[in-house]
Design a protein around this motif. Structure first.
Motif, PDB file in Angstrom:
ATOM      1  N   TYR A  32       0.815  -1.203   0.000  1.00 36.32           N
ATOM      2  CA  TYR A  32       0.000   0.000   0.000  1.00 36.32           C
ATOM      3  C   TYR A  32       0.857   1.264   0.000  1.00 36.32           C
ATOM      4  O   TYR A  32       1.894   1.326   0.665  1.00 36.32           O
ATOM      5  N   ASP A  33       0.371   2.288  -0.700  1.00 37.58           N
ATOM      6  CA  ASP A  33       0.913   3.618  -0.503  1.00 37.58           C
ATOM      7  C   ASP A  33       0.369   4.120   0.820  1.00 37.58           C
ATOM      8  O   ASP A  33      -0.824   3.974   1.111  1.00 37.58           O
ATOM      9  N   MET A  34       1.243   4.702   1.629  1.00 32.88           N
ATOM     10  CA  MET A  34       0.853   5.108   2.978  1.00 32.88           C
ATOM     11  C   MET A  34       1.116   6.593   3.210  1.00 32.88           C
ATOM     12  O   MET A  34       1.958   7.204   2.536  1.00 32.88           O
ATOM     13  N   GLY A  35       0.413   7.132   4.176  1.00 34.89           N
ATOM     14  CA  GLY A  35       0.607   8.531   4.514  1.00 34.89           C
ATOM     15  C   GLY A  35       0.552   8.760   6.008  1.00 34.89           C
ATOM     16  O   GLY A  35      -0.015   7.953   6.759  1.00 34.89           O
ATOM     17  N   TRP A  36       1.170   9.831   6.418  1.00 31.68           N
ATOM     18  CA  TRP A  36       1.015  10.346   7.773  1.00 31.68           C
ATOM     19  C   TRP A  36       0.109  11.569   7.686  1.00 31.68           C
ATOM     20  O   TRP A  36       0.317  12.452   6.842  1.00 31.68           O
ATOM     21  N   LEU A  47      -3.055  15.813   5.328  1.00 35.88           N
ATOM     22  CA  LEU A  47      -1.950  14.939   4.955  1.00 35.88           C
ATOM     23  C   LEU A  47      -0.634  15.677   5.181  1.00 35.88           C
ATOM     24  O   LEU A  47      -0.475  16.819   4.777  1.00 35.88           O
ATOM     25  N   VAL A  48       0.295  15.006   5.823  1.00 34.91           N
ATOM     26  CA  VAL A  48       1.606  15.586   6.109  1.00 34.91           C
ATOM     27  C   VAL A  48       2.665  15.046   5.151  1.00 34.91           C
ATOM     28  O   VAL A  48       3.476  15.792   4.627  1.00 34.91           O
ATOM     29  N   ALA A  49       2.649  13.728   4.957  1.00 35.62           N
ATOM     30  CA  ALA A  49       3.668  13.102   4.127  1.00 35.62           C
ATOM     31  C   ALA A  49       3.135  11.784   3.600  1.00 35.62           C
ATOM     32  O   ALA A  49       2.268  11.168   4.223  1.00 35.62           O
ATOM     33  N   SER A  50       3.661  11.362   2.469  1.00 38.43           N
ATOM     34  CA  SER A  50       3.234  10.095   1.887  1.00 38.43           C
ATOM     35  C   SER A  50       4.425   9.367   1.292  1.00 38.43           C
ATOM     36  O   SER A  50       5.437   9.983   0.927  1.00 38.43           O
ATOM     37  N   VAL A  51       4.284   8.049   1.224  1.00 38.12           N
ATOM     38  CA  VAL A  51       5.309   7.223   0.605  1.00 38.12           C
ATOM     39  C   VAL A  51       4.615   6.142  -0.206  1.00 38.12           C
ATOM     40  O   VAL A  51       3.651   5.527   0.249  1.00 38.12           O
ATOM     41  N   THR A  52       5.090   5.932  -1.420  1.00 38.39           N
ATOM     42  CA  THR A  52       4.498   4.912  -2.267  1.00 38.39           C
ATOM     43  C   THR A  52       5.204   3.574  -2.059  1.00 38.39           C
ATOM     44  O   THR A  52       6.240   3.485  -1.398  1.00 38.39           O
ATOM     45  N   THR A  53       4.644   2.536  -2.663  1.00 37.31           N
ATOM     46  CA  THR A  53       5.268   1.214  -2.576  1.00 37.31           C
ATOM     47  C   THR A  53       6.620   1.204  -3.283  1.00 37.31           C
ATOM     48  O   THR A  53       7.425   0.315  -3.047  1.00 37.31           O
ATOM     49  N   ARG A  54       6.845   2.184  -4.131  1.00 40.88           N
ATOM     50  CA  ARG A  54       8.151   2.320  -4.790  1.00 40.88           C
ATOM     51  C   ARG A  54       9.051   3.301  -4.059  1.00 40.88           C
ATOM     52  O   ARG A  54      10.062   3.735  -4.612  1.00 40.88           O
ATOM     53  N   HIS A  55       8.633   3.683  -2.844  1.00 36.75           N
ATOM     54  CA  HIS A  55       9.430   4.539  -1.963  1.00 36.75           C
ATOM     55  C   HIS A  55       9.539   5.970  -2.461  1.00 36.75           C
ATOM     56  O   HIS A  55      10.451   6.697  -2.048  1.00 36.75           O
ATOM     57  N   THR A  56       8.619   6.383  -3.317  1.00 34.84           N
ATOM     58  CA  THR A  56       8.540   7.793  -3.700  1.00 34.84           C
ATOM     59  C   THR A  56       7.844   8.549  -2.581  1.00 34.84           C
ATOM     60  O   THR A  56       6.800   8.110  -2.096  1.00 34.84           O
TER      61      THR A  56
END
Length: 115
Positions: A32-36, A47-56
């Motif tokens: 999953y793409d996740m966010g804080w 939304l503060v920050a997000s990271v994709t499954t590809r670490h973007t």
């Protein structure tokens, strides 16, 4: 049932640092793409920050250069490293899927920045 658990918050002086952790049962963050997200008292959750499954990664302008989101698939944990904290960073911080936070929200972890 997916359960998200946030930890690592606390009281810190302006300019200080904290590292938040988010763990989950029932899912693998690697899928999953996740966010804080954070919610200050009387304000909407943002939304503060997000990271994709590809670490973007991507960040809100208000935290860019100060916060870093990362994930450890082996530990099934998503982190939020927060530096140069400001009083306006005071909020309850949550993790969830991004861009659609479709998991049940966890309890969050309180971050208070104050002298």
């Amino acid at each position: 049932q997916v359960q998200l658990v946030e930890s690592g918050g606390g009281l810190v002086q302006p300019g200080g640092s904290l590292r938040l952790s988010c763990t989950a049962s029932g899912i693998s963050f690697s899928s999953y793409d996740m966010g804080w997200y954070r919610q200050a008292s009387g304000e909407q959750r943002e939304l503060v920050a997000s990271v994709t499954t590809r670490h973007t990664t991507d960040y809100a302008d208000s935290v860019k250069g100060r916060f870093t989101i990362s994930g450890d698939n082996a530990k099934n944990t998503v982190y939020l490293e927060m530096n140069v904290l400001k009083p306006e960073d005071t909020a309850v911080y949550y993790c969830n899927a991004h861009p659609y936070p479709f998991f049940s929200w966890g309890q969050g972890t309180q971050v208070t920045v104050s002298s």
